[in-house]
Design a protein around this motif. Structure first.
Motif, PDB file in Angstrom:
ATOM      1  N   LEU A 212      10.793 -23.031 -12.144  1.00  0.00           N
ATOM      2  CA  LEU A 212      10.530 -24.294 -12.822  1.00  0.00           C
ATOM      3  C   LEU A 212      11.185 -25.466 -12.115  1.00  0.00           C
ATOM      4  O   LEU A 212      10.650 -26.588 -12.121  1.00  0.00           O
ATOM      5  CB  LEU A 212      10.997 -24.213 -14.275  1.00  0.00           C
ATOM      6  CG  LEU A 212      10.263 -23.192 -15.147  1.00  0.00           C
ATOM      7  CD1 LEU A 212      10.761 -23.255 -16.580  1.00  0.00           C
ATOM      8  CD2 LEU A 212       8.757 -23.412 -15.100  1.00  0.00           C
TER       9      LEU A 212
ATOM     10  N   LYS B 239       8.798 -26.328  -9.464  1.00  0.00           N
ATOM     11  CA  LYS B 239       7.619 -26.960 -10.054  1.00  0.00           C
ATOM     12  C   LYS B 239       7.885 -28.426 -10.372  1.00  0.00           C
ATOM     13  O   LYS B 239       7.044 -29.299 -10.095  1.00  0.00           O
ATOM     14  CB  LYS B 239       7.207 -26.204 -11.322  1.00  0.00           C
ATOM     15  CG  LYS B 239       5.960 -26.750 -12.002  1.00  0.00           C
ATOM     16  CD  LYS B 239       5.616 -25.929 -13.245  1.00  0.00           C
ATOM     17  CE  LYS B 239       4.378 -26.482 -13.945  1.00  0.00           C
ATOM     18  NZ  LYS B 239       4.046 -25.697 -15.172  1.00  0.00           N
ATOM     19  N   LEU B 240       9.055 -28.714 -10.945  1.00  0.00           N
ATOM     20  CA  LEU B 240       9.403 -30.094 -11.294  1.00  0.00           C
ATOM     21  C   LEU B 240       9.554 -30.948 -10.043  1.00  0.00           C
ATOM     22  O   LEU B 240       9.079 -32.091  -9.988  1.00  0.00           O
ATOM     23  CB  LEU B 240      10.695 -30.121 -12.109  1.00  0.00           C
ATOM     24  CG  LEU B 240      11.158 -31.505 -12.588  1.00  0.00           C
ATOM     25  CD1 LEU B 240      10.140 -32.096 -13.568  1.00  0.00           C
ATOM     26  CD2 LEU B 240      12.524 -31.422 -13.241  1.00  0.00           C
TER      27      LEU B 240
ATOM     28  N   HIS C 151       6.230 -31.848  -8.691  1.00  0.00           N
ATOM     29  CA  HIS C 151       5.386 -32.658  -9.568  1.00  0.00           C
ATOM     30  C   HIS C 151       5.855 -34.102  -9.699  1.00  0.00           C
ATOM     31  O   HIS C 151       5.039 -35.023  -9.764  1.00  0.00           O
ATOM     32  CB  HIS C 151       5.322 -32.022 -10.959  1.00  0.00           C
ATOM     33  CG  HIS C 151       4.366 -32.707 -11.892  1.00  0.00           C
ATOM     34  ND1 HIS C 151       3.006 -32.454 -11.880  1.00  0.00           N
ATOM     35  CD2 HIS C 151       4.565 -33.648 -12.853  1.00  0.00           C
ATOM     36  CE1 HIS C 151       2.412 -33.202 -12.795  1.00  0.00           C
ATOM     37  NE2 HIS C 151       3.339 -33.939 -13.404  1.00  0.00           N
TER      38      HIS C 151
ATOM     39  N   PRO D  79      13.811 -33.116 -18.984  1.00  0.00           N
ATOM     40  CA  PRO D  79      12.581 -32.678 -19.673  1.00  0.00           C
ATOM     41  C   PRO D  79      12.755 -31.413 -20.492  1.00  0.00           C
ATOM     42  O   PRO D  79      12.143 -31.268 -21.556  1.00  0.00           O
ATOM     43  CB  PRO D  79      11.602 -32.450 -18.514  1.00  0.00           C
ATOM     44  CG  PRO D  79      12.155 -33.231 -17.372  1.00  0.00           C
ATOM     45  CD  PRO D  79      13.643 -33.174 -17.531  1.00  0.00           C
TER      46      PRO D  79
ATOM     47  N   ILE E  15       8.482 -28.330 -18.835  1.00  0.00           N
ATOM     48  CA  ILE E  15       8.088 -28.104 -17.443  1.00  0.00           C
ATOM     49  C   ILE E  15       7.125 -26.925 -17.350  1.00  0.00           C
ATOM     50  O   ILE E  15       6.141 -26.964 -16.610  1.00  0.00           O
ATOM     51  CB  ILE E  15       9.328 -27.849 -16.579  1.00  0.00           C
ATOM     52  CG1 ILE E  15      10.266 -29.068 -16.612  1.00  0.00           C
ATOM     53  CG2 ILE E  15       8.935 -27.543 -15.127  1.00  0.00           C
ATOM     54  CD1 ILE E  15      11.624 -28.817 -15.995  1.00  0.00           C
ATOM     55  N   ASP E  16       7.393 -25.904 -18.116  1.00  0.00           N
ATOM     56  CA  ASP E  16       6.603 -24.679 -18.030  1.00  0.00           C
ATOM     57  C   ASP E  16       5.241 -24.804 -18.698  1.00  0.00           C
ATOM     58  O   ASP E  16       4.235 -24.302 -18.191  1.00  0.00           O
ATOM     59  CB  ASP E  16       7.391 -23.529 -18.672  1.00  0.00           C
ATOM     60  CG  ASP E  16       6.870 -22.161 -18.276  1.00  0.00           C
ATOM     61  OD1 ASP E  16       6.142 -22.066 -17.269  1.00  0.00           O
ATOM     62  OD2 ASP E  16       7.202 -21.187 -18.966  1.00  0.00           O
TER      63      ASP E  16
ATOM     64  N   ASN F 278       4.146 -27.907 -20.845  1.00  0.00           N
ATOM     65  CA  ASN F 278       3.668 -29.226 -21.283  1.00  0.00           C
ATOM     66  C   ASN F 278       3.932 -30.298 -20.233  1.00  0.00           C
ATOM     67  O   ASN F 278       4.459 -31.369 -20.546  1.00  0.00           O
ATOM     68  CB  ASN F 278       4.356 -29.635 -22.602  1.00  0.00           C
ATOM     69  CG  ASN F 278       4.099 -28.661 -23.728  1.00  0.00           C
ATOM     70  OD1 ASN F 278       2.988 -28.229 -23.936  1.00  0.00           O
ATOM     71  ND2 ASN F 278       5.153 -28.304 -24.448  1.00  0.00           N
ATOM     72  N   MET F 279       3.585 -30.060 -18.985  1.00  0.00           N
ATOM     73  CA  MET F 279       3.872 -31.022 -17.930  1.00  0.00           C
ATOM     74  C   MET F 279       3.212 -32.375 -18.196  1.00  0.00           C
ATOM     75  O   MET F 279       3.735 -33.418 -17.806  1.00  0.00           O
ATOM     76  CB  MET F 279       3.415 -30.464 -16.572  1.00  0.00           C
ATOM     77  CG  MET F 279       3.877 -31.281 -15.383  1.00  0.00           C
ATOM     78  SD  MET F 279       5.674 -31.286 -15.161  1.00  0.00           S
ATOM     79  CE  MET F 279       5.897 -29.766 -14.226  1.00  0.00           C
TER      80      MET F 279
ATOM     81  N   ILE G 125       5.508 -34.670 -19.892  1.00  0.00           N
ATOM     82  CA  ILE G 125       6.496 -35.286 -18.991  1.00  0.00           C
ATOM     83  C   ILE G 125       5.888 -36.515 -18.336  1.00  0.00           C
ATOM     84  O   ILE G 125       6.536 -37.567 -18.225  1.00  0.00           O
ATOM     85  CB  ILE G 125       6.973 -34.276 -17.933  1.00  0.00           C
ATOM     86  CG1 ILE G 125       7.689 -33.110 -18.604  1.00  0.00           C
ATOM     87  CG2 ILE G 125       7.888 -34.952 -16.911  1.00  0.00           C
ATOM     88  CD1 ILE G 125       8.139 -32.026 -17.645  1.00  0.00           C
ATOM     89  N   ASP G 126       4.635 -36.405 -17.918  1.00  0.00           N
ATOM     90  CA  ASP G 126       3.945 -37.565 -17.342  1.00  0.00           C
ATOM     91  C   ASP G 126       3.866 -38.700 -18.353  1.00  0.00           C
ATOM     92  O   ASP G 126       4.048 -39.878 -18.007  1.00  0.00           O
ATOM     93  CB  ASP G 126       2.534 -37.167 -16.903  1.00  0.00           C
ATOM     94  CG  ASP G 126       2.541 -36.179 -15.750  1.00  0.00           C
ATOM     95  OD1 ASP G 126       3.537 -36.138 -15.004  1.00  0.00           O
ATOM     96  OD2 ASP G 126       1.545 -35.433 -15.606  1.00  0.00           O
TER      97      ASP G 126
ATOM     98  N   SER H  22       9.479 -30.212 -27.274  1.00  0.00           N
ATOM     99  CA  SER H  22       8.463 -29.581 -26.434  1.00  0.00           C
ATOM    100  C   SER H  22       8.158 -28.150 -26.882  1.00  0.00           C
ATOM    101  O   SER H  22       7.012 -27.697 -26.799  1.00  0.00           O
ATOM    102  CB  SER H  22       8.895 -29.599 -24.969  1.00  0.00           C
ATOM    103  OG  SER H  22      10.178 -29.021 -24.808  1.00  0.00           O
TER     104      SER H  22
END
Length: 321
Positions: free
Chosen positions: A76, A79-80, A83, A98, A103-104, A106-107, A110-111, A292
């Motif tokens: 993760l 991934k973060l 992204h 976040p 992150i896993d 509900n990305m 985060i946006d 989240s």
């Protein structure tokens, strides 16, 4: 609690089968709300889980969980980093944490958070490092020593900041209360997103015509941290708030806490469905929450006619309208 007492006193042997009920609790604290003596079964069971692990009687679905947790952290974190643009991590005194579930799963939320912060004109840095989880899963899995070590690593990661904002109710609870319990002091102030947004509420969009929404109080936000009115004040700028029959400090758990989705996923999902049944029976509608994990559990189990979204995403969408 009765099973834990029987294990403690030797009436039951410490086996996986006998100890399995120790993991059948989300730790939501609803029982404590109605207890005249303010007993904390959820927290006591965490000690029971740690003892079960030390005796080789841990839950079978959590075998080698510490190693699995570390692998997930690494995945993760990568991934973060891939992204989030580099300019979103420039040095500031306020950091956005976040949380691992965002992150896993509900990305997009985060946006939405980054979009909202930008529209507010706030300089907020996304916290990126080797640790992206506050460690709550380790605590609830019964890995006390690993949790303490992890808390120290997180504390080092957060040292450059004066304030940390997070949308994870478990992280709020863990960082504010459980870090201190294991002797780890955090330098920055820890705020939920709703507490932060309530401080700059006049800058948020406001609507004359407000659509009704249902607000779900996350257990760890409402009962452990007392964050109840802030999300309602923020959302009331753009929506008509409707409460569930069970709300505020008496909120119903969505089933996402205490690692219940791993140790008893069917029960966890049924709790989420039960929570949303009230909205469905009233003809459907939109449910907004400020965690989240809650967002994921409710969204994954939402019946037809019920839409579930996160507070940050709901505000960001309203700003676009």
């Amino acid at each position: 609690m009765d099973v834990l007492n029987q294990l403690r006193t030797g009436q039951l042997a410490w086996t996986q089968e006998n100890a399995s009920p120790l993991w059948a609790c989300t730790g939501c604290r609803l029982c404590t709300t109605f207890c005249e003596h303010d007993n904390e079964p959820g927290l006591v069971l965490l000690s029971g889980r740690a003892e079960a692990n030390s005796r080789g009687a841990g839950h079978p679905t959590l075998h080698n969980y510490a190693e699995r947790f570390q692998r997930r952290e690494a995945r993760l974190a990568k991934k973060l980093q891939e992204h989030v643009p580099a300019d979103k991590t420039a040095g500031t005194e306020v950091g956005f944490w976040p949380g691992c579930d965002a992150i896993d799963k509900n990305m997009a939320d985060i946006d939405s958070a980054l979009t909202l912060f930008e529209k507010l004109g706030e300089q907020i840095q996304v916290v990126r490092g080797a640790q992206i989880c506050g460690g709550y899963p380790l605590l609830t899995a019964g890995y006390a020593d690993m949790f303490q070590w992890h808390a120290k690593q997180v504390a080092e990661t957060l040292k450059p900041f004066k304030t940390i904002i997070t949308n994870c109710s478990a992280c709020i609870f863990t960082m504010r209360r459980q870090y201190r319990a294991v002797g780890v002091q955090l330098e920055p102030k820890i705020l939920s997103v709703s507490e932060f947004l309530a401080q700059c509420i006049q800058a948020l969009p406001q609507k004359d015509e407000k659509k009704p929404i249902y607000y779900h109080d996350p257990c760890h936000l409402a009962r452990y941290s007392g964050i109840i009115e802030e999300p309602r004040r923020v959302l009331s700028r753009i929506a008509e708030i409707r409460d569930f029959d069970w709300s505020h400090t008496e909120t119903d758990c969505c089933g996402g806490a205490g690692l219940l989705p791993k140790t008893d996923p069917d029960t966890a999902d049924s709790m989420a469905r039960r929570r949303l049944r009230e909205v469905a029976n009233r003809g459907g509608g939109t449910v907004v929450t400020s965690c989240s994990t809650c967002t994921y559990m409710l969204r994954s189990n939402a019946p037809s006619g019920v839409r579930v979204t996160d507070l940050l995403s709901y505000l960001a969408d309203a700003w676009q309208d």
